[in-house]
Design a protein around this motif. Structure first.
Motif, PDB file in Angstrom:
ATOM      1  N   PRO A  59       0.835  -1.208   0.000  1.00  0.00           N
ATOM      2  CA  PRO A  59       0.000   0.000   0.000  1.00  0.00           C
ATOM      3  C   PRO A  59       0.866   1.253   0.000  1.00  0.00           C
ATOM      4  O   PRO A  59       1.936   1.288   0.625  1.00  0.00           O
ATOM      5  CB  PRO A  59      -0.792  -0.134   1.313  1.00  0.00           C
ATOM      6  CG  PRO A  59       0.070  -0.968   2.200  1.00  0.00           C
ATOM      7  CD  PRO A  59       0.877  -1.865   1.309  1.00  0.00           C
ATOM      8  N   PHE A  60       0.431   2.295  -0.714  1.00  0.00           N
ATOM      9  CA  PHE A  60       1.199   3.527  -0.857  1.00  0.00           C
ATOM     10  C   PHE A  60       0.252   4.729  -0.760  1.00  0.00           C
ATOM     11  O   PHE A  60      -0.823   4.748  -1.370  1.00  0.00           O
ATOM     12  CB  PHE A  60       1.923   3.550  -2.207  1.00  0.00           C
ATOM     13  CG  PHE A  60       2.678   4.827  -2.475  1.00  0.00           C
ATOM     14  CD1 PHE A  60       3.868   5.093  -1.824  1.00  0.00           C
ATOM     15  CD2 PHE A  60       2.184   5.747  -3.383  1.00  0.00           C
ATOM     16  CE1 PHE A  60       4.570   6.264  -2.082  1.00  0.00           C
ATOM     17  CE2 PHE A  60       2.876   6.921  -3.639  1.00  0.00           C
ATOM     18  CZ  PHE A  60       4.072   7.178  -2.983  1.00  0.00           C
ATOM     19  N   LEU A  61       0.653   5.735   0.005  1.00  0.00           N
ATOM     20  CA  LEU A  61      -0.154   6.938   0.210  1.00  0.00           C
ATOM     21  C   LEU A  61       0.719   8.159  -0.022  1.00  0.00           C
ATOM     22  O   LEU A  61       1.865   8.210   0.450  1.00  0.00           O
ATOM     23  CB  LEU A  61      -0.726   6.964   1.629  1.00  0.00           C
ATOM     24  CG  LEU A  61      -1.505   8.215   2.052  1.00  0.00           C
ATOM     25  CD1 LEU A  61      -2.810   8.303   1.273  1.00  0.00           C
ATOM     26  CD2 LEU A  61      -1.787   8.178   3.556  1.00  0.00           C
ATOM     27  N   MET A  62       0.205   9.167  -0.730  1.00  0.00           N
ATOM     28  CA  MET A  62       0.952  10.390  -0.980  1.00  0.00           C
ATOM     29  C   MET A  62       0.013  11.584  -0.926  1.00  0.00           C
ATOM     30  O   MET A  62      -1.125  11.507  -1.397  1.00  0.00           O
ATOM     31  CB  MET A  62       1.620  10.347  -2.351  1.00  0.00           C
ATOM     32  CG  MET A  62       2.445  11.594  -2.685  1.00  0.00           C
ATOM     33  SD  MET A  62       3.009  11.611  -4.407  1.00  0.00           S
ATOM     34  CE  MET A  62       1.473  12.020  -5.250  1.00  0.00           C
ATOM     35  N   SER A  76       7.373  37.569  -3.488  1.00  0.00           N
ATOM     36  CA  SER A  76       6.388  36.529  -3.192  1.00  0.00           C
ATOM     37  C   SER A  76       7.004  35.498  -2.266  1.00  0.00           C
ATOM     38  O   SER A  76       8.231  35.388  -2.138  1.00  0.00           O
ATOM     39  CB  SER A  76       5.900  35.849  -4.476  1.00  0.00           C
ATOM     40  OG  SER A  76       6.979  35.202  -5.127  1.00  0.00           O
ATOM     41  N   MET A  77       6.121  34.719  -1.611  1.00  0.00           N
ATOM     42  CA  MET A  77       6.551  33.614  -0.760  1.00  0.00           C
ATOM     43  C   MET A  77       5.777  32.362  -1.150  1.00  0.00           C
ATOM     44  O   MET A  77       4.607  32.446  -1.577  1.00  0.00           O
ATOM     45  CB  MET A  77       6.310  33.934   0.719  1.00  0.00           C
ATOM     46  CG  MET A  77       7.188  35.033   1.272  1.00  0.00           C
ATOM     47  SD  MET A  77       7.076  35.169   3.069  1.00  0.00           S
ATOM     48  CE  MET A  77       7.942  33.670   3.564  1.00  0.00           C
ATOM     49  N   ASN A  78       6.409  31.207  -0.992  1.00  0.00           N
ATOM     50  CA  ASN A  78       5.771  29.934  -1.302  1.00  0.00           C
ATOM     51  C   ASN A  78       6.061  28.926  -0.198  1.00  0.00           C
ATOM     52  O   ASN A  78       7.161  28.895   0.356  1.00  0.00           O
ATOM     53  CB  ASN A  78       6.280  29.388  -2.637  1.00  0.00           C
ATOM     54  CG  ASN A  78       5.856  30.233  -3.811  1.00  0.00           C
ATOM     55  OD1 ASN A  78       4.732  30.108  -4.297  1.00  0.00           O
ATOM     56  ND2 ASN A  78       6.740  31.118  -4.259  1.00  0.00           N
ATOM     57  N   LEU A  79       5.057  28.110   0.104  1.00  0.00           N
ATOM     58  CA  LEU A  79       5.183  27.065   1.105  1.00  0.00           C
ATOM     59  C   LEU A  79       4.768  25.746   0.476  1.00  0.00           C
ATOM     60  O   LEU A  79       3.742  25.667  -0.202  1.00  0.00           O
ATOM     61  CB  LEU A  79       4.294  27.363   2.316  1.00  0.00           C
ATOM     62  CG  LEU A  79       4.200  26.274   3.397  1.00  0.00           C
ATOM     63  CD1 LEU A  79       5.524  26.168   4.146  1.00  0.00           C
ATOM     64  CD2 LEU A  79       3.061  26.565   4.365  1.00  0.00           C
ATOM     65  N   MET A  80       5.579  24.697   0.689  1.00  0.00           N
ATOM     66  CA  MET A  80       5.269  23.386   0.150  1.00  0.00           C
ATOM     67  C   MET A  80       5.398  22.341   1.249  1.00  0.00           C
ATOM     68  O   MET A  80       6.383  22.322   1.994  1.00  0.00           O
ATOM     69  CB  MET A  80       6.222  23.043  -1.003  1.00  0.00           C
ATOM     70  CG  MET A  80       5.884  21.729  -1.728  1.00  0.00           C
ATOM     71  SD  MET A  80       6.564  20.247  -0.926  1.00  0.00           S
ATOM     72  CE  MET A  80       8.312  20.468  -1.232  1.00  0.00           C
ATOM     73  N   LEU A  81       4.408  21.466   1.347  1.00  0.00           N
ATOM     74  CA  LEU A  81       4.428  20.354   2.292  1.00  0.00           C
ATOM     75  C   LEU A  81       4.040  19.083   1.537  1.00  0.00           C
ATOM     76  O   LEU A  81       3.080  19.093   0.751  1.00  0.00           O
ATOM     77  CB  LEU A  81       3.438  20.581   3.443  1.00  0.00           C
ATOM     78  CG  LEU A  81       3.622  21.841   4.292  1.00  0.00           C
ATOM     79  CD1 LEU A  81       2.434  22.009   5.231  1.00  0.00           C
ATOM     80  CD2 LEU A  81       4.914  21.763   5.090  1.00  0.00           C
ATOM     81  N   SER A  82       4.760  17.998   1.772  1.00  0.00           N
ATOM     82  CA  SER A  82       4.374  16.729   1.143  1.00  0.00           C
ATOM     83  C   SER A  82       4.722  15.583   2.077  1.00  0.00           C
ATOM     84  O   SER A  82       5.659  15.659   2.872  1.00  0.00           O
ATOM     85  CB  SER A  82       5.085  16.542  -0.206  1.00  0.00           C
ATOM     86  OG  SER A  82       6.463  16.309  -0.020  1.00  0.00           O
ATOM     87  N   VAL A  83       3.950  14.508   1.969  1.00  0.00           N
ATOM     88  CA  VAL A  83       4.169  13.326   2.793  1.00  0.00           C
ATOM     89  C   VAL A  83       3.878  12.090   1.946  1.00  0.00           C
ATOM     90  O   VAL A  83       2.975  12.097   1.098  1.00  0.00           O
ATOM     91  CB  VAL A  83       3.284  13.351   4.057  1.00  0.00           C
ATOM     92  CG1 VAL A  83       1.793  13.329   3.687  1.00  0.00           C
ATOM     93  CG2 VAL A  83       3.624  12.203   4.995  1.00  0.00           C
ATOM     94  N   THR A  84       4.682  11.054   2.123  1.00  0.00           N
ATOM     95  CA  THR A  84       4.430   9.769   1.481  1.00  0.00           C
ATOM     96  C   THR A  84       4.540   8.673   2.532  1.00  0.00           C
ATOM     97  O   THR A  84       5.318   8.790   3.482  1.00  0.00           O
ATOM     98  CB  THR A  84       5.425   9.482   0.343  1.00  0.00           C
ATOM     99  OG1 THR A  84       6.746   9.400   0.883  1.00  0.00           O
ATOM    100  CG2 THR A  84       5.381  10.549  -0.725  1.00  0.00           C
ATOM    101  N   ASP A  85       3.773   7.626   2.357  1.00  0.00           N
ATOM    102  CA  ASP A  85       3.808   6.498   3.284  1.00  0.00           C
ATOM    103  C   ASP A  85       3.762   5.217   2.462  1.00  0.00           C
ATOM    104  O   ASP A  85       2.824   4.984   1.699  1.00  0.00           O
ATOM    105  CB  ASP A  85       2.620   6.555   4.246  1.00  0.00           C
ATOM    106  CG  ASP A  85       2.692   5.452   5.292  1.00  0.00           C
ATOM    107  OD1 ASP A  85       3.586   5.497   6.141  1.00  0.00           O
ATOM    108  OD2 ASP A  85       1.854   4.525   5.236  1.00  0.00           O
TER     109      ASP A  85
END
Length: 463
Positions: A59-62, A76-85
């Motif tokens: 199983p894979f989650l992103m 300008s400003m930018n924010l990035m968040l990411s998670v994978t399992d």
């Protein structure tokens, strides 16, 4: 066999923009059967045959989130968040035969890996033409990995022959936890020298902190002598400058980067000595391009690449899951340096896109996995043992014969020559891969894709 689904959303409200996506998949490829024969040359009766059957469930989650905010027309400003399992479970059964003796091994491997990446960046332009700018970025990433292995043995014959008394067929369990956290702080500047010439320069600091804690059990009893607990910390400081200029139909880029690495390894458990080291590398790059027409160009490129081994390559923990074979990393691995020369052709039209690249790459201290026998056990580890020369032709093409139909292909063909004076080994051969497909746009903007992928066998130093 598998299934999955995903969702994506984006929007903007005033100065704030956002995008978010999530995806889940579950793959169960089924059962794979492997037969392997291994012979220690020069040793009579050393043929070992293993047949195994294993299945994988994965199983894979992103998920990811991006936020952008325009402070004013120039910044300008930018924010990035990411998670994978990712989780994998591999139950397996194997039978190993050594002459008249055989044993059965029931095993299970479970691996889980959850990674997180977050970054924030600030960008500012210093003139109305937006040719002079500054960008500052901070990034944090971490990817803890937990791997467990169970092995239980069954001996059909009541008595072990003398030749196999050295085999340890005690049931065993290992619990290995690896964790790397990385901080990156980077600043980049672009300064125009004229309308056709500019200078790019900047600096970057990377702190990579890795820990590995591997516990080993024999017959449910913790074995400290076979366990390992250590940390491996890398700090890398870098600065670069690049010239980018245009002379009529010619374009020229030339850059130089200096990197300095501070490395510290500390063993909290394990029969190995702590060590510190530091070293510097100059990394050049250059490219020359020529515009054949408004829609096509050719180019000649050169760059040097540095590849640092990760914690799984460096970890000296000995995997003893297989009683007839050992595998482990090498904490003495050096940085791999490769030089790459390329000839590139690009063409773009509304219906046709073509990219072709011929590259030659050579490396005198390539990291390769290799195996050898010691005390009648097969040992597998890594070393800076290879001289690698690779010539590659890669192609990408996309053609739209009709407004709603697209044909595409991407592939490569290369010839690899691998040699190791230290090991007295060499190997070479052709290898390639190809993906070709068709995409049809249907009513209501649905898209139907059909594609095929194939590849040849690949070559390593020993196989």
């Amino acid at each position: 066999r598998g299934y999955g689904g995903g969702a994506f959303a984006s929007g903007q409200q005033g100065k704030l923009s956002f995008s978010a996506n999530a995806m889940y998949s579950y793959n169960h490829p089924g059962t794979s059967d492997v037969t392997m024969e291994r012979e220690q040359l020069g040793v009579p009766g050393s043929m070992t045959t293993m047949t195994s059957s294993a299945e994988t469930k994965m199983p894979f989650l992103m998920g990811s989130l991006n936020l952008g905010y325009d402070i004013d027309p120039m910044s300008s400003m930018n924010l990035m968040l990411s998670v994978t399992d990712l989780n994998m479970k591999n139950p397996s059964t194997s039978t190993t035969t050594m002459g008249a003796f055989s044993y059965i091994q029931d095993g299970t491997t479970k691996t889980s890996r959850t990674s997180f990446t977050g970054s924030i960046d600030y960008q500012r332009f210093f003139n109305q033409e937006r040719t002079s700018s500054m960008a500052i970025t901070y990034q944090l990433s971490t990817a803890p990995t937990h791997s467990e292995q169970w092995s239980n043995f069954l001996i059909p014959n009541a008595t072990l022959p003398t030749a196999t008394n050295a085999l340890d067929l005690t049931d065993r369990y290992s619990d290995n936890r690896e964790h790397t956290i990385e901080h990156v702080l980077q600043t980049d500047f672009t300064t125009p020298l004229s309308s056709l010439h500019k200078l790019n320069y900047g600096a970057k600091l990377t702190a990579r902190l890795s820990d590995s804690d591997a516990k080993y059990y024999l017959a449910d009893v913790y074995n400290e002598g076979m366990s390992m607990d250590y940390s491996h910390n890398n700090t890398i400081g870098a600065a670069y400058a690049e010239y980018d200029g245009h002379y009529g139909d010619f374009g020229l880029k030339a850059g130089l980067r200096y990197e300095h690495t501070w490395q510290n390894v500390e063993y909290r458990l394990g029969n190995t000595t702590d060590f510190d080291t530091n070293y510097g590398n100059l990394v050049p790059s250059a490219s020359l391009s020529y515009m054949l027409a408004p829609t096509s160009n050719i180019g000649l490129t050169y760059n040097m690449r540095i590849s640092r081994p990760g914690i799984s390559y460096l970890n000296p923990y000995v995997d003893r899951t297989n009683p007839t074979a050992l595998s482990y990393g090498n904490p003495d691995l050096d940085v791999e340096k490769s030089h790459n020369i390329g000839l590139v052709y690009n063409m773009y039209t509304p219906k046709l896109m073509v990219n072709a690249k011929l590259t030659y790459s050579f490396c005198d201290n390539g990291i390769e996995q290799f195996s050898f026998y010691k005390d009648n056990l097969l040992n597998t580890t890594y070393g800076n043992t290879a001289k690698r020369n690779v010539t590659t032709l890669s192609l990408y093409g996309s053609w739209m014969p009709f407004k709603t139909t697209r044909l595409f292909m991407t592939g490569s063909l290369n010839y690899s020559d691998l040699r190791s004076d230290q090991l007295g080994l060499s190997n070479n051969g052709w290898q390639g891969n190809l993906m070709a497909g068709l995409q049809q746009t249907l009513p209501a903007n649905f898209k139907l894709s059909l594609f095929a992928i194939t590849s040849t066998k690949s070559y390593t130093l020993q196989g």
